[in-house]
Scaffold this active site. Sequence first.
Site, short mmCIF file in Angstrom:
data_model
loop_
_atom_site.label_atom_id
_atom_site.label_comp_id
_atom_site.label_asym_id
_atom_site.label_seq_id
_atom_site.Cartn_x
_atom_site.Cartn_y
_atom_site.Cartn_z
N CYS A 32 0.60 -0.76 -0.10
CA CYS A 32 -0.21 -0.37 -0.44
C CYS A 32 0.76 1.47 0.03
O CYS A 32 0.18 2.09 -0.79
CB CYS A 32 -0.67 -0.19 1.18
N HIS A 311 -0.98 1.21 7.21
CA HIS A 311 -1.91 1.01 5.76
C HIS A 311 -1.31 2.48 5.07
O HIS A 311 -1.41 3.74 6.13
CB HIS A 311 -3.61 0.70 6.44
#
Length: 369
Positions: A32, A311
């Site tokens: 990510c 994330h």
Amino acid sequence: MGAAGSKLEKALGDQFPEGERYFGLENFGNTCYCNSVLQALYFCVPFREQLLEYYANNRSLADGEENLLTCLADLFSQISSQKKKTGVIAPKRFVQRLKKQNELFRSYMHQDAHEFLNFLLNELVDILEKETQSAKNDHETSPPSEKTANGPKNGLANGAKKEPLVTWVHKNFQGILTNETRCLRCETVTARDETFFDLSLDIEQNSSITSCLKNFSSTETLNAEDKFFCDKCCSLQEAQKRMKIKKPPHVLVIHLKRFKYIEQLGRYKKLSYRVVFPLELKLSDTAEDADIEYSLFAVVVHVGSGPNHGHYVSLVKSHNHWLFFDDENVEMIDESAVQTFFGSSQEYSSNTDHGYILFYESIGSGNRN
């Protein structure tokens, strides 16, 4: 993504920008950090256009040696030439190449998006410089031809000093900082210039980008053990030092230093501080050209409470619409939602989605290159 893609198309309806593509990127196990930065770069339109132009002019290179530049150009070309307006693309070749090139990104551990952006831009510059150099060498050993390498012509008169090559990566992202030191005894100012692709700013609780930039350019006094050696006085002297942006870049990338090493803990801690980043930014206290204005077009957001897990997602402005990219998923968001990513005004908050890297483009063609 099919449903989400059609949802996005429905949301935009007739306003779907002509020729634009909104594609999510598949996650290959903690990639990510890479996906969020790639989306920000894709919607940095001058960079995308120049990369696609490079790809079109260097198709023959696709048969040659693969590198990060060819993989990135291939990925951007794939996205921009999709028949569908929305969907998902797997940046497999690019991620494989990245891992092959740099062992830092080989593990499945949480990586730093800022480190990746830095590595990528410097790598692209190295590749372009090597290509231009080898084309120049070929040109010098072969009969004159019309073909020139990607990048500006670097014709030099005999004995002239070699100018550093300015690639299209430099033209978009490179700015110049000047480090000024004034001797408090003789008042002589020593200035040292250095180039940058992004600015890393220290942050404070309940602050703003403007105040962080002000601190970045604030005057610091060098005394006691930190005295400055003045060439004119030929001795160590008290001095005042400050950093200024001498030449602002076309695209200003600001990295907020959210990860701080805490001595007592013996580890890094994430600072969830609330730092307001405006949609329009004026570089008034830092740049010599005080009138330069920037418009925010992308934010890489770190989601999570610590530096070693979490994330990354990105917010992107495209054709006056704000979009939220979370790996494979893409959705429209309201402009007012951008402020939910400023950070938290209390230390312990359930909101862990904080702006980490900000991308601003200068407004007005007068500032362009």
